[in-house]
Design a protein around this motif. Structure first.
Motif, PDB file in Angstrom:
ATOM      1  N   LEU A  89      36.544  48.297  41.572  1.00 19.04           N
ATOM      2  CA  LEU A  89      37.846  48.554  42.183  1.00 19.04           C
ATOM      3  C   LEU A  89      38.916  47.593  41.667  1.00 19.04           C
ATOM      4  CD1 LEU A  89      39.582  50.128  44.095  1.00 19.04           C
ATOM      5  CD2 LEU A  89      38.716  48.746  45.997  1.00 19.04           C
ATOM      6  N   ALA A  90      38.548  46.338  41.450  1.00 18.30           N
ATOM      7  CA  ALA A  90      39.516  45.368  40.923  1.00 18.30           C
ATOM      8  C   ALA A  90      39.980  45.766  39.527  1.00 18.30           C
ATOM      9  CB  ALA A  90      38.897  43.974  40.913  1.00 18.30           C
ATOM     10  N   ASP A  91      39.044  46.128  38.657  1.00 14.44           N
ATOM     11  CA  ASP A  91      39.402  46.521  37.288  1.00 14.44           C
ATOM     12  C   ASP A  91      40.216  47.814  37.287  1.00 14.44           C
ATOM     13  OD1 ASP A  91      38.061  44.317  36.395  1.00 14.44           O
ATOM     14  OD2 ASP A  91      36.255  45.403  35.742  1.00 14.44           O
ATOM     15  N   LEU A  92      39.868  48.730  38.181  1.00 15.32           N
ATOM     16  CA  LEU A  92      40.595  49.999  38.274  1.00 15.32           C
ATOM     17  C   LEU A  92      42.043  49.754  38.696  1.00 15.32           C
ATOM     18  CD1 LEU A  92      40.021  53.101  38.072  1.00 15.32           C
ATOM     19  CD2 LEU A  92      39.714  53.051  40.548  1.00 15.32           C
ATOM     20  N   TYR A  97      47.775  49.502  37.256  1.00 12.87           N
ATOM     21  CA  TYR A  97      49.010  48.724  37.300  1.00 12.87           C
ATOM     22  C   TYR A  97      49.606  48.568  35.900  1.00 12.87           C
ATOM     23  CZ  TYR A  97      52.376  45.127  38.511  1.00 12.87           C
ATOM     24  OH  TYR A  97      53.538  44.435  38.686  1.00 12.87           O
ATOM     25  N   ARG A  98      48.765  48.293  34.931  1.00 13.18           N
ATOM     26  CA  ARG A  98      49.250  48.101  33.559  1.00 13.18           C
ATOM     27  C   ARG A  98      49.806  49.394  32.969  1.00 13.18           C
ATOM     28  NH1 ARG A  98      44.312  44.078  31.812  1.00 13.18           N
ATOM     29  NH2 ARG A  98      45.436  42.113  32.209  1.00 13.18           N
ATOM     30  N   ARG A  99      49.337  50.531  33.467  1.00 16.86           N
ATOM     31  CA  ARG A  99      49.864  51.822  33.005  1.00 16.86           C
ATOM     32  C   ARG A  99      51.095  52.258  33.808  1.00 16.86           C
ATOM     33  NH1 ARG A  99      44.515  51.721  32.054  1.00 16.86           N
ATOM     34  NH2 ARG A  99      43.677  52.819  30.231  1.00 16.86           N
ATOM     35  N   GLU A 103      52.206  50.167  42.065  1.00 15.70           N
ATOM     36  CA  GLU A 103      52.848  48.861  42.217  1.00 15.70           C
ATOM     37  C   GLU A 103      52.032  47.932  43.116  1.00 15.70           C
ATOM     38  OE1 GLU A 103      57.036  48.884  42.979  1.00 15.70           O
ATOM     39  OE2 GLU A 103      57.167  50.958  42.325  1.00 15.70           O
ATOM     40  N   GLY A 104      50.977  48.428  43.704  1.00 12.37           N
ATOM     41  CA  GLY A 104      50.168  47.598  44.581  1.00 12.37           C
ATOM     42  C   GLY A 104      48.953  48.373  45.061  1.00 12.37           C
ATOM     43  N   LEU A 105      48.232  47.764  45.994  1.00 11.18           N
ATOM     44  CA  LEU A 105      46.963  48.326  46.481  1.00 11.18           C
ATOM     45  C   LEU A 105      46.979  48.413  47.994  1.00 11.18           C
ATOM     46  CD1 LEU A 105      43.918  49.108  46.059  1.00 11.18           C
ATOM     47  CD2 LEU A 105      43.407  46.649  46.231  1.00 11.18           C
ATOM     48  N   PHE A 106      46.565  49.554  48.507  1.00  7.88           N
ATOM     49  CA  PHE A 106      46.317  49.732  49.932  1.00  7.88           C
ATOM     50  C   PHE A 106      44.815  49.951  50.098  1.00  7.88           C
ATOM     51  CE2 PHE A 106      45.546  52.225  53.674  1.00  7.88           C
ATOM     52  CZ  PHE A 106      46.424  51.741  54.631  1.00  7.88           C
ATOM     53  N   GLY A 134      44.769  37.171  38.297  1.00  9.15           N
ATOM     54  CA  GLY A 134      46.079  36.583  38.558  1.00  9.15           C
ATOM     55  C   GLY A 134      47.082  37.594  39.067  1.00  9.15           C
ATOM     56  N   PHE A 135      46.645  38.558  39.883  1.00 11.37           N
ATOM     57  CA  PHE A 135      47.510  39.642  40.363  1.00 11.37           C
ATOM     58  C   PHE A 135      48.407  39.145  41.492  1.00 11.37           C
ATOM     59  CE2 PHE A 135      48.123  43.525  43.039  1.00 11.37           C
ATOM     60  CZ  PHE A 135      48.877  44.239  42.120  1.00 11.37           C
ATOM     61  N   ARG A 136      49.729  39.243  41.298  1.00 15.83           N
ATOM     62  CA  ARG A 136      50.694  38.799  42.298  1.00 15.83           C
ATOM     63  C   ARG A 136      51.400  39.967  42.987  1.00 15.83           C
ATOM     64  NH1 ARG A 136      52.456  33.736  42.357  1.00 15.83           N
ATOM     65  NH2 ARG A 136      54.669  34.264  42.641  1.00 15.83           N
ATOM     66  N   GLY A 137      50.933  41.180  42.745  1.00 16.27           N
ATOM     67  CA  GLY A 137      51.528  42.358  43.365  1.00 16.27           C
ATOM     68  C   GLY A 137      51.158  42.480  44.832  1.00 16.27           C
ATOM     69  N   TYR A 138      51.648  43.536  45.452  1.00 16.17           N
ATOM     70  CA  TYR A 138      51.494  43.766  46.884  1.00 16.17           C
ATOM     71  C   TYR A 138      50.102  44.304  47.204  1.00 16.17           C
ATOM     72  CZ  TYR A 138      52.354  45.993  51.443  1.00 16.17           C
ATOM     73  OH  TYR A 138      52.292  46.398  52.746  1.00 16.17           O
ATOM     74  N   ILE A 139      49.488  43.754  48.246  1.00 17.70           N
ATOM     75  CA  ILE A 139      48.189  44.239  48.725  1.00 17.70           C
ATOM     76  C   ILE A 139      48.239  44.372  50.241  1.00 17.70           C
ATOM     77  CG2 ILE A 139      45.725  43.744  48.990  1.00 17.70           C
ATOM     78  CD1 ILE A 139      45.770  42.295  46.346  1.00 17.70           C
TER      79      ILE A 139
END
Length: 518
Positions: A89-92, A97-99, A103-106, A134-139
């Motif tokens: 799930l982390a890699d997915l 996000y890179r594509r 913008e974040g994960l729920f 190092g993900f700084r996006g919204y979770i």
């Protein structure tokens, strides 16, 4: 099972969670790390039913040991089951996000083995995202009721927002439809999150204040803030006989006692056959919409619950929004003069929002406001004109200034035209990574590609070319939803529920913490 199959199953299973919202925090980019979070912009676009589509909304697993009557993933249902490994799930998430898909994960989950086991899997996933990638996006993470306080603490330092689903508006209904859950399991983590947020804010404020002359030693690794975007909750509307009066009083108690950022309402969707559930396929989407409007009045327009609804009229008017309904019941307050009325009075005018009211207050310092100026400020003038005067002149001329006359004007259907956003056709439910919306332009392009393939294949392969063309065409059926006004039976059930559970059943547990442990 292939990763793509897991994603299809678990993304579809997450569509019943509606608690997606803007991030509520600002966190800039940092060299060597990935992503950022803007308070205003985590969710730019929404599906037709209001669900956020810019977060990867997914379950950790749809395996669940509970057998809640309303849940599609309950233990007794025969549905395909799947579970992500934390690294999968982390890699997915990072790949999407890179594509620029998300913008974040729920992240939510069914309860696999136990609440603690489920939460540990979620913590491992978020730790990989935050520390390894190092993900700084919204979770946004769902706390599982019954999780130990230590794990809730760990999860809170990894997520930006947390939520604990209250599920149903009363304790009696919870005991009926979700007998394995109780109020203690739900309220205890909500109180812990509230207290930890308060302590974290106080501690950080003291550090920033710099109350000592001694040189402070900055730690090499700063601990993340605890749930900086706050907490929220969700409850199902329509599965049980509680009235809007009970639901809104509960929402107000949640904001008052637990400092929630948002209470979400989810119109009951019939997915199971169970004698304890309502025997109807109608979705009360209009009722859900009115509850959100009333909730907005509580949070931003300085309304009190008693001004919006009362016990004699326990359901919101399905034809008129709550703010307009209040105005119709208090015509002695109107019309108000837009060039002189205070901000509180402007906020009571239908068609004038919080931003519009503040814009009026600023603009009238330098100019006299009339229709043209109000329209430029973004006021919904077609609605507001019945309740305002501009420089002493009543703006709603031609309309009967009475409750019946104004109500007829407000409930009249709006002609949205045959172009623009009102004419858009959107598939119902959560938008999917796998389905697309059929449009005339897409169909034209697909037909052109199919003809090109048929020509390239030549006469000998005409059958194959035709098959390819047929495979290239997609069709989507638009589902219909029916808004249901509360019937006499619903009102009677509501009265029985109030008598059995008490109008303020949840509120007593919230405002008297000792009752939680009883």
């Amino acid at each position: 099972m292939e990763l793509i199959e897991k994603l299809e199953i678990l993304a579809d299973a997450a569509k019943y969670d509606v608690a997606c919202t803007s991030s509520g925090i600002d966190r800039g980019a940092q060299k060597g790390k990935l992503g950022n979070t803007l308070a205003a912009g985590c969710c730019h676009s929404f599906a037709a039913d209001g669900r956020c589509i810019t977060l990867l909304k997914v379950l950790m697993t749809n395996v669940c040991v509970y057998d809640c009557a309303y849940c599609a993933n309950r233990a007794s249902n025969e549905v395909p089951r799947a579970a992500f490994k934390p690294r999968e799930l982390a890699d997915l998430t990072i790949a999407f996000y890179r594509r620029n898909y998300i913008e974040g994960l729920f992240l939510s989950s069914g309860v696999i083995r136990s609440p603690d086991c489920t939460t540990e899997l979620m913590i491992q996933t978020l730790s990989l995202l935050r520390e390894e990638h190092g993900f700084r996006g919204y979770i946004h993470a769902k706390a599982v009721p019954g999780t130990s306080p230590e794990l809730v603490q760990q999860l809170g330092h990894l997520a930006d927002r947390m939520s604990v689903n209250m599920e149903l508006p009363s304790q009696r209904s919870l005991a009926l439809l979700a007998p394995e859950k109780d109020k203690q399991q739900i309220i205890a983590p909500m109180q812990q999150i509230r207290d930890n947020i308060a302590v974290d804010k106080d501690t950080r404020a003291l550090v920033r204040r710099g109350t000592t002359y001694m040189k402070q030693v900055v730690p090499k690794k700063k601990e993340r803030a605890f749930v900086p975007a706050g907490q929220s909750t969700q409850m199902i509307v329509g599965a049980t006989p509680e009235s809007d009066f009970q639901i809104l009083n509960l929402s107000a108690a949640l904001y008052r006692t637990l400092s929630l950022k948002r209470v979400f309402f989810s119109a009951y969707t019939p997915v199971n056959d169970d004698a304890r559930l309502p025997g109807t396929d109608a979705l009360q989407l209009n009722r859900e919409h009115r509850l959100y409007q009333a909730d907005w009045l509580l949070r931003f327009y300085r309304f009190d619950v008693t001004e919006i609804i009362d016990e004699k009229h326990p359901f919101l008017d399905p034809e008129v929004d709550p703010k307009a309904n209040w105005a119709l019941n208090h015509l002695d307050f109107f019309p108000v003069e837009v060039n002189k009325a205070p901000l509180d009075a402007l906020l009571r005018v239908p068609g004038i929002g919080v931003k519009g009211a503040r814009s009026i207050v600023r603009a009238r310092r330098t100019t006299c406001l009339r229709e043209q100026e109000l329209r430029k400020l973004g006021i919904a003038y077609k609605r507001a004109r019945f309740f305002i005067t501009c420089n002493g002149s009543y703006a709603g001329q031609g309309a009967d200034f009475s409750r019946e006359g104004l109500r007829a004007q407000l409930v009249a259907p709006i002609e949205g035209g045959k172009h623009g956003r009102r004419a858009d056709k959107t598939i119902p439910g959560q938008m999917s990574l796998f389905d697309s919306i059929e449009t005339p332009e897409k169909k034209r392009i697909a037909d052109g590609a199919a003809r090109a393939r048929a020509l390239d294949s030549g006469p000998a392969a005409g059958g194959a070319g035709a098959a390819d063309a047929a495979d290239g065409e997609r069709s989507s059926a638009a589902g219909e939803t029916v808004d249901k006004r509360p019937s006499a039976a619903d009102v009677a059930n509501s009265k029985r529920s109030s008598a059995a559970d008490g109008v303020y059943g949840w509120q007593r547990a919230l405002e008297h913490p000792e009752a939680v442990c009883a």
